[in-house]
Design a protein around this motif. Structure first.
Motif, mmCIF file in Angstrom:
data_model
loop_
_atom_site.group_PDB
_atom_site.id
_atom_site.type_symbol
_atom_site.label_atom_id
_atom_site.label_comp_id
_atom_site.label_asym_id
_atom_site.label_seq_id
_atom_site.Cartn_x
_atom_site.Cartn_y
_atom_site.Cartn_z
ATOM 1 N N ASN A 4 7.769 -0.640 11.402
ATOM 2 C CA ASN A 4 7.683 0.036 12.694
ATOM 3 C C ASN A 4 9.008 0.610 13.155
ATOM 4 O O ASN A 4 9.110 1.762 13.563
ATOM 5 C CB ASN A 4 7.191 -1.005 13.704
ATOM 6 C CG ASN A 4 6.145 -0.426 14.597
ATOM 7 O OD1 ASN A 4 6.478 0.460 15.359
ATOM 8 N ND2 ASN A 4 4.918 -0.886 14.467
ATOM 9 N N LEU A 41 15.346 -2.765 5.802
ATOM 10 C CA LEU A 41 14.698 -2.579 4.497
ATOM 11 C C LEU A 41 15.612 -3.149 3.428
ATOM 12 O O LEU A 41 16.691 -2.604 3.182
ATOM 13 C CB LEU A 41 14.481 -1.075 4.263
ATOM 14 C CG LEU A 41 13.781 -0.675 2.973
ATOM 15 C CD1 LEU A 41 12.361 -1.206 2.924
ATOM 16 C CD2 LEU A 41 13.754 0.846 2.852
ATOM 17 N N ALA A 90 7.891 9.546 2.272
ATOM 18 C CA ALA A 90 7.681 8.132 2.590
ATOM 19 C C ALA A 90 6.294 7.918 3.173
ATOM 20 O O ALA A 90 5.626 6.929 2.872
ATOM 21 C CB ALA A 90 8.729 7.647 3.573
ATOM 22 N N HIS A 100 12.018 13.405 1.993
ATOM 23 C CA HIS A 100 11.598 12.205 1.262
ATOM 24 C C HIS A 100 10.133 11.930 1.607
ATOM 25 O O HIS A 100 9.745 11.977 2.774
ATOM 26 C CB HIS A 100 12.492 11.028 1.663
ATOM 27 C CG HIS A 100 11.984 9.712 1.188
ATOM 28 N ND1 HIS A 100 11.499 9.522 -0.086
ATOM 29 C CD2 HIS A 100 11.854 8.512 1.824
ATOM 30 C CE1 HIS A 100 11.103 8.264 -0.219
ATOM 31 N NE2 HIS A 100 11.306 7.640 0.924
ATOM 32 N N GLY A 102 16.847 2.928 2.370
ATOM 33 C CA GLY A 102 17.515 1.656 2.604
ATOM 34 C C GLY A 102 19.026 1.806 2.550
ATOM 35 O O GLY A 102 19.563 2.677 1.865
ATOM 36 N N LEU A 133 11.627 1.102 11.246
ATOM 37 C CA LEU A 133 12.093 2.054 10.235
ATOM 38 C C LEU A 133 11.501 3.442 10.461
ATOM 39 O O LEU A 133 12.167 4.465 10.281
ATOM 40 C CB LEU A 133 11.666 1.522 8.861
ATOM 41 C CG LEU A 133 12.501 1.864 7.662
ATOM 42 C CD1 LEU A 133 13.966 1.577 7.894
ATOM 43 C CD2 LEU A 133 12.019 1.052 6.458
ATOM 44 N N VAL A 189 0.826 -1.224 0.000
ATOM 45 C CA VAL A 189 0.000 0.000 0.000
ATOM 46 C C VAL A 189 0.860 1.274 0.000
ATOM 47 O O VAL A 189 0.343 2.371 -0.194
ATOM 48 C CB VAL A 189 -0.954 0.031 1.223
ATOM 49 C CG1 VAL A 189 -1.832 -1.204 1.244
ATOM 50 C CG2 VAL A 189 -0.196 0.169 2.541
ATOM 51 N N LEU A 190 2.161 1.104 0.237
ATOM 52 C CA LEU A 190 2.998 2.289 0.494
ATOM 53 C C LEU A 190 3.614 2.914 -0.751
ATOM 54 O O LEU A 190 3.847 4.120 -0.783
ATOM 55 C CB LEU A 190 4.161 1.910 1.434
ATOM 56 C CG LEU A 190 3.781 1.303 2.796
ATOM 57 C CD1 LEU A 190 5.047 0.865 3.524
ATOM 58 C CD2 LEU A 190 3.011 2.308 3.622
HETATM 59 N N1 ACO Z 1 -4.079 -2.374 6.139
HETATM 60 C C1 ACO Z 1 -4.643 -2.742 7.283
HETATM 61 N N2 ACO Z 1 -3.950 -3.147 8.358
HETATM 62 C C2 ACO Z 1 -2.614 -3.169 8.239
HETATM 63 C C3 ACO Z 1 -1.942 -2.794 7.051
HETATM 64 C C4 ACO Z 1 -2.743 -2.400 5.969
HETATM 65 N N3 ACO Z 1 -2.219 -2.007 4.790
HETATM 66 N N4 ACO Z 1 -0.614 -2.916 7.247
HETATM 67 C C5 ACO Z 1 -0.445 -3.352 8.503
HETATM 68 N N5 ACO Z 1 -1.649 -3.511 9.101
HETATM 69 C C6 ACO Z 1 -1.927 -3.959 10.467
HETATM 70 C C7 ACO Z 1 -0.854 -4.834 11.029
HETATM 71 O O1 ACO Z 1 -1.015 -6.146 10.609
HETATM 72 C C8 ACO Z 1 -1.035 -4.637 12.512
HETATM 73 O O2 ACO Z 1 -2.108 -5.442 12.930
HETATM 74 P P1 ACO Z 1 -2.079 -6.156 14.382
HETATM 75 O O3 ACO Z 1 -2.019 -5.028 15.362
HETATM 76 O O4 ACO Z 1 -3.369 -6.891 14.409
HETATM 77 O O5 ACO Z 1 -0.866 -7.009 14.381
HETATM 78 C C9 ACO Z 1 -1.483 -3.195 12.625
HETATM 79 O O6 ACO Z 1 -1.920 -2.814 11.311
HETATM 80 C C10 ACO Z 1 -0.392 -2.245 13.071
HETATM 81 O O7 ACO Z 1 0.794 -2.528 12.359
HETATM 82 P P2 ACO Z 1 2.062 -1.612 12.496
HETATM 83 O O8 ACO Z 1 3.129 -2.131 11.595
HETATM 84 O O9 ACO Z 1 2.395 -1.422 13.943
HETATM 85 O O10 ACO Z 1 1.483 -0.228 11.943
HETATM 86 P P3 ACO Z 1 2.159 1.167 11.927
HETATM 87 O O11 ACO Z 1 1.330 2.148 12.624
HETATM 88 O O12 ACO Z 1 3.627 1.104 12.289
HETATM 89 O O13 ACO Z 1 2.083 1.533 10.391
HETATM 90 C C11 ACO Z 1 3.519 1.562 8.515
HETATM 91 C C12 ACO Z 1 2.717 0.712 9.448
HETATM 92 C C13 ACO Z 1 2.563 2.488 7.774
HETATM 93 C C14 ACO Z 1 4.217 0.661 7.515
HETATM 94 C C15 ACO Z 1 4.519 2.412 9.316
HETATM 95 O O14 ACO Z 1 5.254 1.604 10.202
HETATM 96 C C16 ACO Z 1 5.473 3.134 8.442
HETATM 97 O O15 ACO Z 1 5.088 4.012 7.711
HETATM 98 N N6 ACO Z 1 6.770 2.786 8.526
HETATM 99 C C17 ACO Z 1 7.762 3.356 7.664
HETATM 100 C C18 ACO Z 1 7.647 2.658 6.380
HETATM 101 C C19 ACO Z 1 8.321 3.401 5.322
HETATM 102 O O16 ACO Z 1 7.967 4.513 5.034
HETATM 103 N N7 ACO Z 1 9.288 2.732 4.736
HETATM 104 C C20 ACO Z 1 10.056 3.256 3.754
HETATM 105 C C21 ACO Z 1 10.930 4.354 4.329
HETATM 106 S S1 ACO Z 1 12.453 4.383 3.676
HETATM 107 C C22 ACO Z 1 12.168 4.359 2.092
HETATM 108 O O17 ACO Z 1 11.304 5.063 1.639
HETATM 109 C C23 ACO Z 1 12.973 3.458 1.314
#
Ligand code: ACO
Length: 334
Positions: free
Chosen positions: A227, A199, A263, A261, A323, A229, A164-165
């Motif tokens: 999380n 990552l 993200a 960035h 990453g 990250l 989704v990201l």
């Molecule tokens: N839809 C519905 N539920 C979801 C989804 C989704 N797409 N994704 C995860 N969940 C659920 C999980 O399974 C979890 O459920 P549980 O509590 O029953 O186990 C719950 O949501 C919470 O999961 P978390 O991982 O704790 O959610 P968080 O609030 O951390 O959000 C996210 C997740 C959006 C990925 C966040 O951690 C984030 O943005 N991290 C940085 C990611 C990123 O940007 N990466 C790239 C950066 S560097 C680069 O760009 C290369």
């Protein structure tokens, strides 16, 4: 250092900027049909409502060349004026030739040297910093720097925590002499290979060559500990933002636009809060593009310029994280 002792701009900066995204779009409603997610969850946790997605025939170099042509036109030069092409990407068309060489061919710019930079989402700012040095040394008059990605080709479409990201797109700039009083004032690059596991894309390289087994186990897809990250991203981008300001006589109060960035909107907001930059000075378009990795900053710059938000003379700071881990910041007078 007080206002009278501010570090002068180098006179080397961005002469032209452009972006190119594929026509195809993927909304949160589309994703609801693919994985167990909701529009509400995605908006709340990431701020993303849609992203662009390439078709099966389109690769990263196609988007990169599209963005490059717009930046070249914006700079008022032609492809044959370019001395060097640098592409920041984590999704090259193939291991080799480099995506930069494929862009050189597409642009019909045989005089240009070309190479890729591997720094994931920080690839564009790493490239910008390299370009400044090449222009400063007198080696090249015009350097094309591109951030281009087709991340939708490397995500696991059954993994709701990553698919989704990300989105596809490219942004490009032409770096050259912009004149006294403008251009790059300071830049900073950092990395920590010790956190690379947060990552990565494990298979397909020499550590884990592609095989039926790696494909069966989905090791050719992005793996992310979202999380952890999230927290590192905020700390690293805030600290990188401060590093580029050090010894320049400028503080975050002086910034007129902060482009981080793109993200996740929560990462962008938390980073800005940490360095006390108010929301009205932060440019964000993650809502409509998703995370386009190395392309996110040049896409944002091109869009901000097109909308008339980014104007000549403004003090701008660019900050990235990705990453590697890698991070980078560039302070410039637009
Ligand atoms: N839809 C519905 N539920 C979801 C989804 C989704 N797409 N994704 C995860 N969940 C659920 C999980 O399974 C979890 O459920 P549980 O509590 O029953 O186990 C719950 O949501 C919470 O999961 P978390 O991982 O704790 O959610 P968080 O609030 O951390 O959000 C996210 C997740 C959006 C990925 C966040 O951690 C984030 O943005 N991290 C940085 C990611 C990123 O940007 N990466 C790239 C950066 S560097 C680069 O760009 C290369």
């Amino acid at each position: 250092m007080n206002a009278q002792h501010r570090k002068p701009a180098s006179g080397i900066g961005i002469l032209g900027v452009g972006y190119f995204v594929p026509e195809g779009e993927l909304t949160n409603a589309d994703l609801e049909k693919i994985v167990d997610t909701t529009d509400e969850w995605i908006r709340e946790r990431t701020g993303i409502s849609k992203r662009h997605k390439t078709d099966a025939e389109t690769a990263t170099s196609d988007l990169a060349a599209g963005a490059a042509l717009k930046a070249i036109e914006d700079a008022g030069i032609t492809p044959t004026d370019i001395g060097l092409i640098i592409v920041g990407t984590a999704t090259p068309d193939m291991f080799f030739p480099s995506t930069a060489c494929l862009v050189q061919k597409a642009l019909e710019a045989p005089q240009a040297a070309a190479f890729d930079v591997s720094a994931a989402c920080s690839g564009f700012l790493y490239g910008l910093s390299i370009a400044e040095n090449f222009v400063n040394s007198g080696k090249h008059e015009y350097v094309l720097v591109i951030g281009a990605e087709t991340l939708t080709k490397i995500v696991d479409w059954s993994d709701k925590t990553t698919c989704v990201l990300f989105g596809d797109g490219a942004g490009a700039v032409v770096v050259g002499r912009v004149g006294d009083g403008r251009g790059i004032i300071s830049s900073y690059l950092g990395s920590d290979g010790g956190m690379g596991d947060l990552l990565n894309l494990p298979a397909g390289g020499s550590r884990m060559p592609a095989s039926e087994e790696t494909v069966r186990n989905g090791m050719h897809y992005v793996k992310m500990q979202g999380n952890k990250l999230f927290k590192v991203a905020v700390k690293a981008m805030a600290s990188a933002a401060v590093k580029a300001l050090e010894d320049t006589g400028y503080t975050t109060d002086d910034l007129e636009i902060l482009v981080t960035h793109q993200a996740n909107q929560r990462i962008i907001d938390a980073t800005a809060r940490r360095i006390a930059v108010p929301p009205e000075k932060v440019y964000s378009n993650v809502e409509f593009f998703g995370n386009t990795s190395a392309a996110s900053i040049p896409i944002a710059l091109a869009e901000a310029k097109k909308k008339g938000i980014l104007k000549e003379g403004m003090l701008v700071e660019l900050v990235s994280f990705g990453g590697g881990l890698t991070w980078a910041s560039v302070l410039l007078r637009w």
